[in-house]
Design a protein around this motif. Sequence first.
Motif, PDB file in Angstrom:
ATOM      1  N   UNK A   1     -40.358 -39.028   2.750  1.00  0.00           N
ATOM      2  CA  UNK A   1     -39.265 -38.350   2.052  1.00  0.00           C
ATOM      3  C   UNK A   1     -39.290 -38.617   0.550  1.00  0.00           C
ATOM      4  N   UNK A   2     -40.277 -39.391   0.104  1.00  0.00           N
ATOM      5  CA  UNK A   2     -40.420 -39.700  -1.323  1.00  0.00           C
ATOM      6  C   UNK A   2     -41.448 -38.732  -1.920  1.00  0.00           C
ATOM      7  N   UNK A   3     -41.110 -38.113  -3.032  1.00  0.00           N
ATOM      8  CA  UNK A   3     -42.015 -37.127  -3.634  1.00  0.00           C
ATOM      9  C   UNK A   3     -43.272 -37.814  -4.188  1.00  0.00           C
ATOM     10  N   UNK A   4     -44.348 -37.047  -4.247  1.00  0.00           N
ATOM     11  CA  UNK A   4     -45.628 -37.589  -4.703  1.00  0.00           C
ATOM     12  C   UNK A   4     -45.578 -38.148  -6.112  1.00  0.00           C
ATOM     13  N   UNK A   5     -44.763 -37.515  -6.974  1.00  0.00           N
ATOM     14  CA  UNK A   5     -44.666 -37.963  -8.360  1.00  0.00           C
ATOM     15  C   UNK A   5     -44.123 -39.371  -8.494  1.00  0.00           C
ATOM     16  N   UNK A   6     -43.255 -39.785  -7.569  1.00  0.00           N
ATOM     17  CA  UNK A   6     -42.739 -41.160  -7.584  1.00  0.00           C
ATOM     18  C   UNK A   6     -43.758 -42.132  -6.989  1.00  0.00           C
ATOM     19  N   UNK A   7     -44.353 -41.720  -5.863  1.00  0.00           N
ATOM     20  CA  UNK A   7     -45.331 -42.608  -5.202  1.00  0.00           C
ATOM     21  C   UNK A   7     -46.501 -42.937  -6.123  1.00  0.00           C
ATOM     22  N   UNK A   8     -46.946 -41.949  -6.888  1.00  0.00           N
ATOM     23  CA  UNK A   8     -48.115 -42.161  -7.742  1.00  0.00           C
ATOM     24  C   UNK A   8     -47.827 -43.083  -8.919  1.00  0.00           C
ATOM     25  N   UNK A   9     -46.562 -43.298  -9.234  1.00  0.00           N
ATOM     26  CA  UNK A   9     -46.194 -44.161 -10.362  1.00  0.00           C
ATOM     27  C   UNK A   9     -45.860 -45.593  -9.935  1.00  0.00           C
ATOM     28  N   UNK A  10     -45.980 -45.867  -8.650  1.00  0.00           N
ATOM     29  CA  UNK A  10     -45.596 -47.191  -8.135  1.00  0.00           C
ATOM     30  C   UNK A  10     -46.744 -47.834  -7.358  1.00  0.00           C
ATOM     31  N   UNK A  11     -46.713 -49.154  -7.314  1.00  0.00           N
ATOM     32  CA  UNK A  11     -47.561 -49.890  -6.374  1.00  0.00           C
ATOM     33  C   UNK A  11     -46.847 -49.841  -5.028  1.00  0.00           C
ATOM     34  N   UNK A  12     -47.473 -49.209  -4.038  1.00  0.00           N
ATOM     35  CA  UNK A  12     -46.828 -48.984  -2.739  1.00  0.00           C
ATOM     36  C   UNK A  12     -47.163 -50.137  -1.798  1.00  0.00           C
ATOM     37  N   UNK A  13     -46.139 -50.754  -1.219  1.00  0.00           N
ATOM     38  CA  UNK A  13     -46.330 -51.887  -0.309  1.00  0.00           C
ATOM     39  C   UNK A  13     -45.612 -51.596   0.999  1.00  0.00           C
ATOM     40  N   UNK A  14     -46.371 -51.648   2.103  1.00  0.00           N
ATOM     41  CA  UNK A  14     -45.804 -51.367   3.430  1.00  0.00           C
ATOM     42  C   UNK A  14     -45.303 -52.656   4.076  1.00  0.00           C
ATOM     43  N   UNK A  15     -44.156 -52.568   4.742  1.00  0.00           N
ATOM     44  CA  UNK A  15     -43.573 -53.692   5.470  1.00  0.00           C
ATOM     45  C   UNK A  15     -43.593 -53.382   6.960  1.00  0.00           C
ATOM     46  N   UNK A  16     -44.085 -54.330   7.738  1.00  0.00           N
ATOM     47  CA  UNK A  16     -44.080 -54.183   9.190  1.00  0.00           C
ATOM     48  C   UNK A  16     -43.168 -55.214   9.822  1.00  0.00           C
ATOM     49  N   UNK A  17     -43.275 -55.343  11.126  1.00  0.00           N
ATOM     50  CA  UNK A  17     -42.438 -56.291  11.870  1.00  0.00           C
ATOM     51  C   UNK A  17     -42.713 -57.713  11.389  1.00  0.00           C
ATOM     52  N   UNK A  18     -41.657 -58.479  11.206  1.00  0.00           N
ATOM     53  CA  UNK A  18     -41.800 -59.863  10.756  1.00  0.00           C
ATOM     54  C   UNK A  18     -42.439 -60.710  11.852  1.00  0.00           C
ATOM     55  N   UNK A  19     -43.259 -61.711  11.495  1.00  0.00           N
ATOM     56  CA  UNK A  19     -43.902 -62.575  12.494  1.00  0.00           C
ATOM     57  C   UNK A  19     -42.860 -63.298  13.352  1.00  0.00           C
ATOM     58  N   UNK A  20     -43.016 -63.215  14.668  1.00  0.00           N
ATOM     59  CA  UNK A  20     -42.033 -63.792  15.590  1.00  0.00           C
ATOM     60  C   UNK A  20     -41.848 -65.283  15.374  1.00  0.00           C
ATOM     61  N   UNK A  21     -42.951 -66.001  15.187  1.00  0.00           N
ATOM     62  CA  UNK A  21     -42.846 -67.452  15.012  1.00  0.00           C
ATOM     63  C   UNK A  21     -42.062 -67.807  13.746  1.00  0.00           C
ATOM     64  N   UNK A  22     -42.258 -67.039  12.699  1.00  0.00           N
ATOM     65  CA  UNK A  22     -41.519 -67.277  11.452  1.00  0.00           C
ATOM     66  C   UNK A  22     -40.030 -66.993  11.635  1.00  0.00           C
TER      67      UNK A  22
END
Length: 347
Positions: free
Chosen positions: A157-178
């Motif tokens: 849902x984020x336009x390409x013009x914003x994505x291209x100006x940022x360092x994109x970092x994906x977040x997944x499920x947090x480690x269970x043990x942590x």
Amino acid sequence: MSMSQGSLLVAKSDQQKNSNLPWIEKYRPNRLSEIIDEGNKVDILRGLVEKDELPHLLFYGPPGTGKTSLILACAREYYGSNFRKYVLELNASDDRGIDTVRKQIPEFVKTSTNKIKMVILDEADALTGDAQGALRRVIEQFSKYCRFCLICNNIYKIIGGLKSRCVVIRFGKLPTENIKEKLALIISQEKVRINDETIEFILQHCSDFRQVLNILQLEHTLKYTLEGDNYSEIDEKDICRYLGIPTQKQFNDIISRLLNRRLKDNVTKLSEDHSANMYSLVELVRMLTVWTIEQKKLTIGQKKKIIENLSDIDFRLKNSMGESDIQIYALASIFLGLGQLMEKAGL
């Protein structure tokens, strides 16, 4: 009143404020070293902070995976005690308008300071297309004075013009043990009465760390209010009641009925349980889907057909496309004859 007495009163006042905070805020990390995510995201941000080379950032991933916590910890480490002076936090779901982007953000950025500022825009995927276009231009215009961190669940849902100006970092499920390690600290600090098996049960049904903390705080407060200091342990039944799901025994009974009874009997019992608010139909559909996947003696074709039908019911329930009674009939009919098939397969 002496200075030491005044300091003591302030300390007690701060402690009282903290005690009234929701746990998700009370235990929010203040430094990067307190983040429980094991990925290289923390190391990357720490390196950028140390070199004073923060770029524009775009964090995306499911709710409760530490996106907001990470950028706030990073900002606190970067700005120290001047955090509030240099950081503007906005929630795009509350501030959807293009005027917010064109007026509020520039007004904050234009204020003269000796350090680069930061704008944190949470739920950026709630911004309208026009507002995102305006934000792109604002980022271009003020990059010399400010860094932007956009946070969202749905990156599409984020336009390409914003994505291209940022360092994109994906977040997944947090480690269970942590998560368990962090929960152990909170449970000890808050004196929560709960055993390891119940913690495991919560984590099986909740991938959102915020929801886990909310469950613990609510059940702890409820038990303490009703029973006092020596309240009975929080158990599986308490968690099931909160989540609106059947207990394992109730679920086993439902499976047994669906596989071995007639359609009318199944519909009657499911309707009675639903009317008594014993569990949510949406959650029951989810649990039946997981159960279907785990049945080793069912063929791929059988699993596919069952899951497709369950998916249709799930969609209709979530989008209010049909009365719940009709969906109960549909749910019960999916498993008609399945018991005999599984019996022949030797399950």
